[in-house]
Scaffold this active site. Structure first.
Site, PDB file in Angstrom:
ATOM      1  N   GLY A   4      -4.102  -9.042  -1.917  1.00  0.00           N
ATOM      2  CA  GLY A   4      -5.504  -9.160  -1.537  1.00  0.00           C
ATOM      3  C   GLY A   4      -6.306  -9.941  -2.561  1.00  0.00           C
ATOM      4  O   GLY A   4      -5.901 -11.003  -3.023  1.00  0.00           O
ATOM      5  N   ASP A  52      -9.191   2.852   4.719  1.00  0.00           N
ATOM      6  CA  ASP A  52      -9.763   1.528   4.843  1.00  0.00           C
ATOM      7  C   ASP A  52     -10.302   1.179   3.474  1.00  0.00           C
ATOM      8  O   ASP A  52     -10.898   2.021   2.801  1.00  0.00           O
ATOM      9  CB  ASP A  52     -10.854   1.460   5.907  1.00  0.00           C
ATOM     10  N   LYS A  91       0.828  -1.202   0.000  1.00  0.00           N
ATOM     11  CA  LYS A  91       0.000   0.000   0.000  1.00  0.00           C
ATOM     12  C   LYS A  91       0.869   1.261   0.000  1.00  0.00           C
ATOM     13  O   LYS A  91       0.585   2.215  -0.726  1.00  0.00           O
ATOM     14  CB  LYS A  91      -0.933   0.013   1.214  1.00  0.00           C
TER      15      LYS A  91
END
Length: 192
Positions: free
Chosen positions: A149, A69, A13
């Protein structure tokens, strides 16, 4: 140059966001400020979880910071895994999380889904929010090795490759996080 703490220790990220914002500001991770705390994520929305991260860092360190998030919402699963995307299977093992999504979808023909990101920014004593989302479909089997992910099972609308089959540059040009981060970067540039 503006210096911001990104409330993450996820190297993927951090690299994605730094690539999007380039040299317009310097990002620091939680490790860079020696924060080893497990910041709570007990909200029921992406916005609540993102804000929990910035509220925590502001109260403990008083720094300009942002938290995000993100997650995947699958229409046929009543928008699950949603805010529980990272621990959908009860663990943080993404292979198990992907397996559970595929198992729960079964032979369902409605495979529409989206990735969504909400960023909470604390800057100049104010709280700001930036959102990004991208629509797509869930495929039945994993494809690709890049990304992280749920990337191997998500094909964005208008494309034939999964996020995991795209280069980082291709994904960063269209992803939910890229959209939200670009809004963040544009806002910060306006602030001077």
């Amino acid at each position: 140059m503006i210096e911001l703490v990104f409330a993450t220790n996820n190297a993927h990220k951090l690299a994605e966001v730094q690539a999007i914002v380039g040299g317009s500001f310097t990002l620091k991770s939680l490790a860079d400020i020696a924060c080893t705390d497990d910041i709570p994520e007990t909200g029921v929305t992406f916005q609540e979880n993102a804000q929990q991260k910035t509220d925590y860092l502001v109260s403990k360190y008083g720094l300009y910071c942002f938290g995000d998030d993100s997650g995947m919402e699958v229409d046929a699963l009543d928008l699950a895994p949603g805010v529980y995307s990272a621990r959908y299977s009860g663990t943080r093992d993404m292979e198990q999380n992907i397996n559970l999504v595929l198992t729960n979808l079964g032979d369902t023909t409605n495979r529409t889904a989206r990735f969504k990101t909400v960023i909470s920014l604390y800057y100049n004593e104010q709280q700001y929010f930036f959102e990004g989302s991208i629509e797509g479909d869930i495929i039945a089997e994993r494809r690709g090795v890049d990304g992280f992910g749920y990337d191997p099972i998500f094909i964005p609308k208008g494309y034939s490759e999964t996020f995991a089959e795209m280069t980082a540059a291709q994904k960063n040009a269209i992803s939910h996080r890229a959209i939200a981060v670009q809004k963040l970067a544009d806002f910060l540039k306006e602030q001077g």
